[in-house]
Design an enzyme around this catalytic site. Structure first.
Site, PDB file in Angstrom:
ATOM      1  N   SER A  29       0.975  -1.179  -0.016  1.00  0.00           N
ATOM      2  CA  SER A  29       0.025   0.077  -0.033  1.00  0.00           C
ATOM      3  C   SER A  29       0.941   1.308   0.067  1.00  0.00           C
ATOM      4  O   SER A  29       2.043   1.222   0.357  1.00  0.00           O
ATOM      5  CB  SER A  29      -1.099   0.084   1.080  1.00  0.00           C
ATOM      6  N   GLY A  30       0.246   2.276  -0.338  1.00  0.00           N
ATOM      7  CA  GLY A  30       0.987   3.628  -0.054  1.00  0.00           C
ATOM      8  C   GLY A  30       2.221   3.971  -0.406  1.00  0.00           C
ATOM      9  O   GLY A  30       2.596   3.718  -1.448  1.00  0.00           O
ATOM     10  N   ASP A  50       4.299  -7.686   3.205  1.00  0.00           N
ATOM     11  CA  ASP A  50       3.309  -7.001   3.733  1.00  0.00           C
ATOM     12  C   ASP A  50       2.336  -7.906   4.260  1.00  0.00           C
ATOM     13  O   ASP A  50       2.256  -9.254   3.992  1.00  0.00           O
ATOM     14  CB  ASP A  50       2.368  -6.159   2.753  1.00  0.00           C
ATOM     15  N   ASP A  74       4.078 -10.788   8.802  1.00  0.00           N
ATOM     16  CA  ASP A  74       3.716  -9.651   9.971  1.00  0.00           C
ATOM     17  C   ASP A  74       4.894  -9.144  10.468  1.00  0.00           C
ATOM     18  O   ASP A  74       5.563 -10.077  11.373  1.00  0.00           O
ATOM     19  CB  ASP A  74       2.892 -10.509  10.637  1.00  0.00           C
ATOM     20  N   VAL A  75       5.193  -7.902  10.405  1.00  0.00           N
ATOM     21  CA  VAL A  75       6.318  -7.322  10.833  1.00  0.00           C
ATOM     22  C   VAL A  75       6.502  -7.443  12.520  1.00  0.00           C
ATOM     23  O   VAL A  75       7.472  -6.955  13.195  1.00  0.00           O
ATOM     24  CB  VAL A  75       6.691  -5.959  10.310  1.00  0.00           C
ATOM     25  N   TYR A 166       1.947   6.739  18.551  1.00  0.00           N
ATOM     26  CA  TYR A 166       2.391   6.573  17.208  1.00  0.00           C
ATOM     27  C   TYR A 166       3.825   7.554  17.164  1.00  0.00           C
ATOM     28  O   TYR A 166       4.878   6.963  16.552  1.00  0.00           O
ATOM     29  CB  TYR A 166       1.652   7.197  16.021  1.00  0.00           C
ATOM     30  N   LYS A 170       7.731   6.571  16.546  1.00  0.00           N
ATOM     31  CA  LYS A 170       8.624   6.968  15.522  1.00  0.00           C
ATOM     32  C   LYS A 170       9.896   7.728  16.226  1.00  0.00           C
ATOM     33  O   LYS A 170      11.167   7.718  15.444  1.00  0.00           O
ATOM     34  CB  LYS A 170       7.876   7.912  14.577  1.00  0.00           C
ATOM     35  N   THR A 201      -2.565   8.657   2.000  1.00  0.00           N
ATOM     36  CA  THR A 201      -2.400   7.241   1.743  1.00  0.00           C
ATOM     37  C   THR A 201      -3.423   6.742   2.491  1.00  0.00           C
ATOM     38  O   THR A 201      -4.207   7.439   3.409  1.00  0.00           O
ATOM     39  CB  THR A 201      -0.855   6.485   2.243  1.00  0.00           C
TER      40      THR A 201
END
Ligand code: NAP
Length: 270
Positions: A29-30, A50, A74-75, A166, A170, A201
């Site tokens: 995606s994105g 992904d 699956d990360v 989030y 990061k 996205t």
């Protein structure tokens, strides 16, 4: 003077990924999809990873060039990331570039967050990038080096009310980028990050939702205007703006660049 001037071989070679194998997580995606497309155009053999199998198939279709390999991963699973690195080496014949692009957003204030969702956000965004770096370095280290690129966020270096978990993940990705660049440098591995500004996205469209969770056209336009106004350039960023920065960091054009978090946000931060 008339006539076409082509790209000089020295310049083309600097940005080429010809003959390189590039693993991209979040490629369904994105930003990951666009990065995979650009890397394939630059000559890389791309390995798209992904959790979303339909997204992976659509991304492979969108490449229309070269041969892409896809793998469901699956990360948040350390084992799956380790297996992805080994699989890329055997199936694609190498491992030269690794992009930790998979991520999720979680729009809740710190006090109101759901513990399981908060922990899952950390597992995907932070631990996923960590195990991605380690899995890539274990393979690249035995092959003389490579380039790892994390997708961070502008939110990793400023307060983010309403989306703080989030932001926290990061900020950790930035720290991971610095430390892994320092530790892996002697193995010939460069590690950098791109910190995008807001790019439309499927993930970032969450901001278009009103209080009932529905996408509101009014809100969509307001968000687009607000985000564009943050850049002195006065426009929104596009996925290709991010993908070109990733191409720079993946290629020899950036061969003396490591441990950097490159803000690609139209000058929103300076
Ligand atoms: P996106 O379109 O939602 O793409 C992210 C992809 O990662 C999706 O295909 C998603 O699958 C996948 N994914 C989610 N959880 C996963 C897991 N556990 N294992 C493997 N794959 C998983 O989002 P994007 O905007 O391209 O974001 C890409 C990266 O850029 C993220 O790290 C994001 O934090 C970062 N970023 C984005 C922006 C922005 O404005 N777009 C700004 C700054 C940073 P599902 O759809 O099934 O969840």
């Amino acid at each position: 003077m008339t006539g076409e001037v082509g790209l000089a071989p020295e310049v083309a070679q600097g940005f080429s990924l010809d003959g390189r194998v590039a693993v991209i997580t979040g490629a369904g995606s994105g930003l990951g999809r666009e990065t995979a497309r650009l890397f394939a155009l630059a000559g890389a053999r791309v390995v798209l990873a992904d959790i979303d199998e339909q997204g992976l198939a659509a991304s492979a279709e969108a490449l229309r060039t070269g041969s892409a390999l896809t793998r469901k991963v699956d990360v948040s699973s350390r084992e799956e990331l380790g297996a992805l690195a080994d699989w890329a080496l055997h199936e694609a014949g190498g491992l030269d570039v690794w992009v930790n692009g998979a991520g999720i957003s979680y729009l809740h204030s710190l006090l109101e967050s759901d513990p399981a969702r908060a922990e899952h956000t950390v597992a995907v965004n932070m631990m996923g990038a960590y195990w991605g770096c380690v899995s890539a370095a274990r393979v690249m280290g035995g092959r003389g080096g490579g380039a790892i690129i994390n997708i961070s966020s502008g939110g990793g270096s400023k307060p983010l009310p309403g989306i703080g978990i989030y932001g926290m993940t990061k900020a950790a990705v930035n720290s991971l980028t610095w430390t892994s660049a320092a530790e892996f440098g002697p193995m010939g591995i460069r590690v950098n990050a791109v910190a995008p500004g807001w790019i439309e996205t499927p993930m970032s469209r969450d901001l278009f939702r009103d209080e009932t969770g529905r996408i509101s056209e009014e809100r969509k336009e307001a968000v687009r205007r607000e985000m564009a106004a943050k850049s002195p350039l006065g426009r929104l960023g596009a996925p290709s703006d991010i993908a070109f920065a990733l191409l720079y960091l993946a290629s020899d054009a950036s061969r003396f660049v490591t441990g950097q978090v490159l803000a690609v946000n139209g000058g929103e931060s300076m």
